[in-house]
Scaffold this active site. Structure first.
Site, PDB file in Angstrom:
ATOM      1  N   HIS A   1       0.856  -1.186   0.000  1.00 47.93           N
ATOM      2  CA  HIS A   1       0.000   0.000   0.000  1.00 47.93           C
ATOM      3  C   HIS A   1       0.893   1.237   0.000  1.00 47.93           C
ATOM      4  O   HIS A   1       2.017   1.220   0.483  1.00 47.93           O
ATOM      5  CB  HIS A   1      -0.866  -0.029   1.267  1.00 47.93           C
TER       6      HIS A   1
ATOM      7  N   ASP B   1       2.121  -4.651   7.994  1.00 46.88           N
ATOM      8  CA  ASP B   1       0.922  -3.842   7.790  1.00 46.88           C
ATOM      9  C   ASP B   1      -0.285  -4.772   7.889  1.00 46.88           C
ATOM     10  O   ASP B   1      -0.567  -5.543   6.980  1.00 46.88           O
ATOM     11  CB  ASP B   1       0.997  -3.175   6.414  1.00 46.88           C
TER      12      ASP B   1
ATOM     13  N   GLN C   1      -5.512  -5.109   6.665  1.00 45.01           N
ATOM     14  CA  GLN C   1      -6.505  -6.008   6.083  1.00 45.01           C
ATOM     15  C   GLN C   1      -6.531  -7.389   6.742  1.00 45.01           C
ATOM     16  O   GLN C   1      -7.313  -8.247   6.330  1.00 45.01           O
ATOM     17  CB  GLN C   1      -6.245  -6.177   4.576  1.00 45.01           C
TER      18      GLN C   1
ATOM     19  N   LYS D   1     -11.632  -0.305   9.936  1.00 50.07           N
ATOM     20  CA  LYS D   1     -11.811  -1.482   9.085  1.00 50.07           C
ATOM     21  C   LYS D   1     -12.274  -2.696   9.884  1.00 50.07           C
ATOM     22  O   LYS D   1     -12.471  -3.774   9.311  1.00 50.07           O
ATOM     23  CB  LYS D   1     -10.503  -1.804   8.354  1.00 50.07           C
TER      24      LYS D   1
ATOM     25  N   CYS E   1      -4.713   2.562  -3.857  1.00 51.10           N
ATOM     26  CA  CYS E   1      -3.454   2.978  -3.242  1.00 51.10           C
ATOM     27  C   CYS E   1      -2.341   1.967  -3.495  1.00 51.10           C
ATOM     28  O   CYS E   1      -1.466   1.747  -2.643  1.00 51.10           O
ATOM     29  CB  CYS E   1      -3.606   3.227  -1.745  1.00 51.10           C
TER      30      CYS E   1
END
Length: 414
Positions: free
Chosen positions: A130, A207, A210, A233, A372
């Site tokens: 990202h 990261d 998600q 999220k 992104c």
């Protein structure tokens, strides 16, 4: 709500807890398939925000009065709850509240990267990162003289792990990798990458924007040095993110935001910093948001993260199979049974923005663009893609509504 991890989700009951899902557009029910951008928020989390502002709204760590004491305790305990949710045994000392994953990434890049990186040092990313990671480390490298290298993504949308082993060397100071690709749906072998990094005395930043909302995550089992994710999220509010860091690393780092609350002692000549995690939370922090994030952790745990994961992957596999029925659709990323809860695709002769507009006219909310991940789209030879992403309140019928709406796009642009 408490369930066995082997039970299927009672999606209808879950949907009743999300008031926004009752919305209609010109009589057409909302089909919300943009969860990778932002999930919806259940009553319990909304109520926790309202309760804070109605009953104990006050600043934290600054007042001796009752409201401030109550707010401070709730805010501190929220850090502990989030630490428990991701398996951080160090508790609040290893959990910094930020605005989002991007700020968490920048906190490490500036507080650690500017001090530790220099010419000859390398930062290893992947081609599926990202922009929050790619742009941040790219710019830090320009400031420090370090070099950024990228692990290649193969034609199936997976990391080339042989290439990763070649790139990560004794010159590597940081490996920064997305746990789950927000474009491809690929679930990366972050524990294996952590082992490779640590074999070369490198750190690893994962990261988890998600992954944390969709699957059980244990940062210590992964052996991540740093790990980041966002509240919005995972059924939480906007405006709050999390930076996990191993205590000894956070303790050694200097803050890069200065002001109130993060200081211990200030003189005209110098200042010293508060203990962890407060030295990284300058100014009035995200109080109501942090408290609501802890409530979101409670909510997801009441459902069961194994069940959340299974539901999302089953919906993604079903969507993958439905979309594969059409010759004019190219699906990005690995097979339907190997992906997280999203499917990105390119439709022949129809730009993703046009697809999104037609879907929107049918009440179906998706994401269209490069998500992104511009360099990844460039590598794939796709200017933009359409992304449908799923969560605990989505159904197979909503996937069918997506596919049916695509027929309209096909007819309009035939």
């Amino acid at each position: 709500m408490s369930h066995s991890e082997t039970e299927a989700l009672d999606v209808e009951s879950i949907r009743d807890e999300f008031p926004i899902l009752d919305r209609e557009f010109d009589g057409t029910p909302l089909v919300y398939l943009d969860n990778a951008a932002t999930s919806q928020t259940p009553d319990q989390v909304i109520d926790s925000i309202s309760h804070y502002y109605r009953h104990y709204n006050a600043n934290v760590h600054r007042g001796l009065h009752q409201l401030s004491q109550e707010a401070s305790i709730a805010y501190e305990e929220a850090h502990d709850r989030v630490a428990e949710f991701i398996g951080a045994s160090g508790g609040r000392k290893e959990v910094v509240f930020t605005k989002n994953t991007t700020e968490s990434m920048n906190t490490v890049a500036y507080a650690w990267g500017l001090a530790e990186l220099g010419p000859g040092d390398e930062v290893v990313l992947t081609e599926m990162e990202h922009h929050a990671a790619l742009v941040t480390w790219q710019q830090i490298a320009k400031k420090t003289g370090a070099t950024v290298k990228f692990v290649e993504v193969d034609e199936d949308g997976r990391l080339d792990m042989d290439h990763a082993r070649e790139l990560i060397t004794d010159d590597t100071e940081m490996v920064s990798v997305v746990h789950v690709s927000n474009t491809l749906g690929t679930v990366n072998p972050v524990s294996e990458l952590a082992d490779i990094a640590h074999d070369h005395d490198s750190l690893i930043f994962v990261d988890g924007a998600q992954s944390v909302p969709h699957m059980p995550v244990d940062v210590e089992a992964i052996d991540a040095d740093f790990f980041a994710f966002s509240g919005h999220k995972m059924c939480g509010p906007t405006g709050v993110g999390v930076l996990y860091g191993k205590e000894h690393l956070l303790d050694a780092m200097q803050p890069y935001l200065y002001g109130g609350m993060m200081i211990e002692k200030v003189t005209f000549e110098d200042s010293t910093w508060h203990e962890l995690p407060w030295k990284f939370e300058a100014g009035t922090p995200v109080i109501s948001e942090g408290i609501a994030l802890a409530e979101a952790c409670d909510y997801l745990d009441s459902i069961g993260m194994e069940r959340v994961h299974r539901h999302g992957t089953e919906l993604a596999a079903y969507a993958y199979d439905r979309l594969q029925e059409f010759d004019d659709i190219e699906i990005l990323g690995p097979g339907g049974d190997e992906r997280a809860a999203l499917v990105s695709f390119d439709m022949d002769n129809v730009h993703a923005h046009d697809v999104s507009e037609i879907l929107n006219a049918n009440g179906v909310a998706v994401r269209a663009g490069d998500h992104c991940t511009q360099p990844l789209h460039d590598k794939l030879g796709v200017s933009a893609s359409t992304r449908a992403s799923f969560y605990i309140y989505n159904t197979r019928e909503e996937v069918d509504a997506l596919v049916d709406a695509l027929d309209q796009a096909r007819e309009l642009f035939a």
